[in-house]
Design a protein around this motif. Structure first.
Motif, PDB file in Angstrom:
ATOM      1  N   PRO A 326      -3.096   5.453  15.419  1.00 49.84           N
ATOM      2  CA  PRO A 326      -2.392   6.719  15.704  1.00 49.84           C
ATOM      3  C   PRO A 326      -0.942   6.533  16.114  1.00 49.84           C
ATOM      4  N   ASP A 327      -0.663   5.535  16.953  1.00 46.85           N
ATOM      5  CA  ASP A 327       0.716   5.328  17.382  1.00 46.85           C
ATOM      6  C   ASP A 327       1.594   4.833  16.233  1.00 46.85           C
ATOM      7  N   GLN A 328       1.047   3.999  15.347  1.00 45.25           N
ATOM      8  CA  GLN A 328       1.797   3.556  14.172  1.00 45.25           C
ATOM      9  C   GLN A 328       2.065   4.730  13.233  1.00 45.25           C
ATOM     10  N   PHE A 329       1.039   5.586  13.089  1.00 46.33           N
ATOM     11  CA  PHE A 329       1.137   6.715  12.157  1.00 46.33           C
ATOM     12  C   PHE A 329       2.346   7.591  12.485  1.00 46.33           C
ATOM     13  N   GLU A 330       2.590   7.824  13.771  1.00 47.02           N
ATOM     14  CA  GLU A 330       3.698   8.699  14.160  1.00 47.02           C
ATOM     15  C   GLU A 330       5.050   8.115  13.774  1.00 47.02           C
ATOM     16  N   THR A 331       5.173   6.812  13.758  1.00 47.32           N
ATOM     17  CA  THR A 331       6.471   6.190  13.453  1.00 47.32           C
ATOM     18  C   THR A 331       6.712   6.009  11.957  1.00 47.32           C
ATOM     19  N   ILE A 332       5.650   6.068  11.134  1.00 47.47           N
ATOM     20  CA  ILE A 332       5.816   5.836   9.688  1.00 47.47           C
ATOM     21  C   ILE A 332       5.373   7.035   8.852  1.00 47.47           C
ATOM     22  N   SER A 333       5.267   8.199   9.468  1.00 44.30           N
ATOM     23  CA  SER A 333       4.714   9.378   8.768  1.00 44.30           C
ATOM     24  C   SER A 333       5.555   9.837   7.584  1.00 44.30           C
ATOM     25  N   LYS A 334       6.817   9.404   7.514  1.00 41.70           N
ATOM     26  CA  LYS A 334       7.676   9.804   6.388  1.00 41.70           C
ATOM     27  C   LYS A 334       7.471   8.912   5.162  1.00 41.70           C
ATOM     28  N   LEU A 335       6.792   7.808   5.318  1.00 42.68           N
ATOM     29  CA  LEU A 335       6.540   6.921   4.175  1.00 42.68           C
ATOM     30  C   LEU A 335       5.485   7.528   3.257  1.00 42.68           C
ATOM     31  N   LYS A 336       5.436   7.018   2.011  1.00 42.62           N
ATOM     32  CA  LYS A 336       4.581   7.637   0.994  1.00 42.62           C
ATOM     33  C   LYS A 336       3.488   6.678   0.522  1.00 42.62           C
ATOM     34  N   LEU A 337       2.403   7.297   0.028  1.00 43.36           N
ATOM     35  CA  LEU A 337       1.329   6.499  -0.540  1.00 43.36           C
ATOM     36  C   LEU A 337       1.805   5.841  -1.823  1.00 43.36           C
ATOM     37  N   ASN A 338       1.425   4.607  -2.083  1.00 42.54           N
ATOM     38  CA  ASN A 338       1.846   3.908  -3.300  1.00 42.54           C
ATOM     39  C   ASN A 338       0.740   3.858  -4.350  1.00 42.54           C
ATOM     40  N   LYS A 339      -0.358   4.581  -4.090  1.00 40.30           N
ATOM     41  CA  LYS A 339      -1.462   4.622  -5.063  1.00 40.30           C
ATOM     42  C   LYS A 339      -2.329   5.841  -4.794  1.00 40.30           C
ATOM     43  N   ASP A 340      -3.137   6.220  -5.755  1.00 36.30           N
ATOM     44  CA  ASP A 340      -4.125   7.278  -5.546  1.00 36.30           C
ATOM     45  C   ASP A 340      -5.249   6.720  -4.673  1.00 36.30           C
ATOM     46  N   LEU A 341      -5.707   7.543  -3.717  1.00 35.36           N
ATOM     47  CA  LEU A 341      -6.743   7.075  -2.794  1.00 35.36           C
ATOM     48  C   LEU A 341      -7.820   8.138  -2.612  1.00 35.36           C
ATOM     49  N   PRO A 342      -9.065   7.735  -2.439  1.00 37.60           N
ATOM     50  CA  PRO A 342     -10.171   8.688  -2.316  1.00 37.60           C
ATOM     51  C   PRO A 342     -10.335   9.223  -0.899  1.00 37.60           C
ATOM     52  N   ALA A 343     -11.045  10.326  -0.781  1.00 40.24           N
ATOM     53  CA  ALA A 343     -11.394  10.870   0.534  1.00 40.24           C
ATOM     54  C   ALA A 343     -12.211   9.837   1.307  1.00 40.24           C
ATOM     55  N   GLY A 344     -11.951   9.776   2.587  1.00 43.82           N
ATOM     56  CA  GLY A 344     -12.676   8.833   3.438  1.00 43.82           C
ATOM     57  C   GLY A 344     -12.065   7.456   3.490  1.00 43.82           C
ATOM     58  N   HIS A 345     -10.955   7.260   2.790  1.00 38.44           N
ATOM     59  CA  HIS A 345     -10.313   5.941   2.786  1.00 38.44           C
ATOM     60  C   HIS A 345      -9.583   5.698   4.112  1.00 38.44           C
ATOM     61  N   MET A 346      -9.772   4.504   4.679  1.00 33.43           N
ATOM     62  CA  MET A 346      -9.024   4.113   5.873  1.00 33.43           C
ATOM     63  C   MET A 346      -7.674   3.581   5.446  1.00 33.43           C
ATOM     64  N   LEU A 347      -6.622   4.243   5.862  1.00 31.61           N
ATOM     65  CA  LEU A 347      -5.276   3.851   5.447  1.00 31.61           C
ATOM     66  C   LEU A 347      -4.843   2.541   6.101  1.00 31.61           C
ATOM     67  N   GLY A 348      -4.211   1.673   5.284  1.00 33.04           N
ATOM     68  CA  GLY A 348      -3.668   0.430   5.778  1.00 33.04           C
ATOM     69  C   GLY A 348      -2.201   0.329   5.392  1.00 33.04           C
ATOM     70  N   ILE A 349      -1.493  -0.596   5.962  1.00 36.35           N
ATOM     71  CA  ILE A 349      -0.074  -0.773   5.660  1.00 36.35           C
ATOM     72  C   ILE A 349       0.139  -1.038   4.167  1.00 36.35           C
ATOM     73  N   GLU A 350      -0.816  -1.685   3.516  1.00 36.99           N
ATOM     74  CA  GLU A 350      -0.676  -1.988   2.101  1.00 36.99           C
ATOM     75  C   GLU A 350      -0.742  -0.753   1.207  1.00 36.99           C
ATOM     76  N   ASP A 351      -1.134   0.405   1.786  1.00 37.79           N
ATOM     77  CA  ASP A 351      -1.259   1.642   1.001  1.00 37.79           C
ATOM     78  C   ASP A 351       0.029   2.444   0.976  1.00 37.79           C
ATOM     79  N   ILE A 352       1.039   2.039   1.709  1.00 39.28           N
ATOM     80  CA  ILE A 352       2.258   2.845   1.822  1.00 39.28           C
ATOM     81  C   ILE A 352       3.494   2.026   1.471  1.00 39.28           C
ATOM     82  N   SER A 353       4.541   2.745   1.139  1.00 39.04           N
ATOM     83  CA  SER A 353       5.818   2.090   0.842  1.00 39.04           C
ATOM     84  C   SER A 353       6.956   3.070   1.099  1.00 39.04           C
TER      85      SER A 353
END
Length: 353
Positions: A326-353
């Motif tokens: 949650p604390d990381q999410f607030e600082t990087i919320s402007k970044l975008k997903l770099n791939k299509d992802l399904p519901a229920g997916h746990m977001l990781g740093i590798e999913d954003i750019s």
């Protein structure tokens, strides 16, 4: 910080554990048995009392009051009054006998401490190569005795029962005047056993702040709850009386521990030392893994396409916390997903750019 034998005494060393046998032995054989129990339990030292009652006590009829244990099951006590001279006479040994006891202690690798009352007894301890001289609470103002002890260069342990801070300071000044800095100050409650309200464990902290020397706790209570508390407050040495039988009808047996308790007594102190840990907040790898498993990560609620910013995604924070927290999410919320992802997916740093 200094050494007694091979053992360090001070804040950066394990608590030094001394078992007192002076008032509870009944002769050479009894003293040897108690020393053997102490060594087997893992104690660092034994302490005795080399006192001549015929010289020390002028009034042979002076009465002394103390409690004895009548029944171990009920803990029923009885108060006894008898001449102090008789009490001290029971623990008296000839110098040849003390030499035998000291030699036996040496053979088991135990440090050997003693309380004494006269100059020639101090000289005797020096000849014995005793590891430390103990000054009784009643002698905290006996400057000639303290000065003679300090001149030996041996570690001086100063009991302070019923002494004011000023009297403690004065006694320490006498020791230091002789160039002796090997000093241990004992917080020593009076009474046999001591009253709970007289123990004043917080004085340990006061003494540690006031003086640059190790501080000890001489326990005069049954059981060992007070010793555990003293270790938690920073006591560098614990002195506890031991006996073969707590129901022995003589002074100090009631507040002693028996052979079957000695190992658990020491183990409890070591466990407390381990539990005290460090002043720094240090997390071990196992703790970090458990912590992350209980914390939360960002999970997608719906199927989401690449290019969508995190703040535009429908997110729910769920366990475990191995993804974007949650604390990381607030600082990087402007970044975008770099791939299509399904519901229920746990977001990781590798999913954003």
């Amino acid at each position: 910080m200094f050494h007694i034998g091979s053992k360090k005494i001070g804040d950066d060393a394990p608590c030094f554990i001394t078992f007192e046998i002076g008032p509870t032995h009944s002769g050479v054989d009894s003293a040897k048995r108690l020393i053997k129990y102490a060594a087997e339990a893992g104690a660092d030292a034994v302490k005795v009392q080399i006192l001549d009652p015929d010289r020390l006590v002028s009034d042979k009829e002076q009465l002394f009051s103390y409690d004895v244990l009548k029944d171990k099951t009920t803990e029923e006590m009885e108060t006894i009054e008898e001449p102090l001279y008789n009490i001290l006479k029971r623990r008296y040994l000839e110098n040849t006998e003390w030499k035998e006891v000291k030699k036996y202690s040496d053979s088991l690798g135990m440090a050997f401490f003693a309380t004494v009352g006269f100059d020639d007894e101090i000289d005797f301890l020096a000849d014995l190569q005793c590891h430390s001289i103990k000054i009784a609470s009643s002698d905290v103002n006996h400057f000639p005795l303290i000065r003679r002890a300090a001149k030996t260069g041996m570690c001086i342990q100063l009991d302070t029962g019923m002494a004011t801070i000023g009297e403690i300071e004065a006694a320490i000044d006498v020791i230091r005047e002789e160039g002796n800095e090997n000093i241990i100050i004992h917080q020593c409650p009076s009474g046999y056993p001591a009253r709970i309200e007289s123990i004043n464990l917080k004085t340990i902290s006061t003494l540690k702040k006031m003086f640059p020397y190790p501080v000890a706790f001489s326990d005069h209570t049954p059981g060992y709850e007070m010793d555990i508390a003293a270790v938690a407050l920073g006591a560098n040495l614990i002195e506890k009386t031991i006996t073969e039988d707590r129901t022995t009808r003589s002074v100090e047996h009631i507040m002693s521990i028996e052979p079957k308790e000695m190992s658990s007594f020491i183990q409890s102190i070591r466990e407390v030392e381990t539990a005290l840990g460090s002043c720094r907040r240090i997390l071990h790898t196992e703790e970090k893994t458990k912590r992350d498993a209980l914390r939360r990560s960002a999970f997608l609620i719906n199927n989401t396409i690449a290019g969508k910013s995190l703040k535009e995604c429908e997110i729910e924070f769920r366990r475990p916390g191995f993804g974007i927290t949650p604390d990381q999410f607030e600082t990087i919320s402007k970044l975008k997903l770099n791939k299509d992802l399904p519901a229920g997916h746990m977001l990781g740093i590798e999913d954003i750019s």
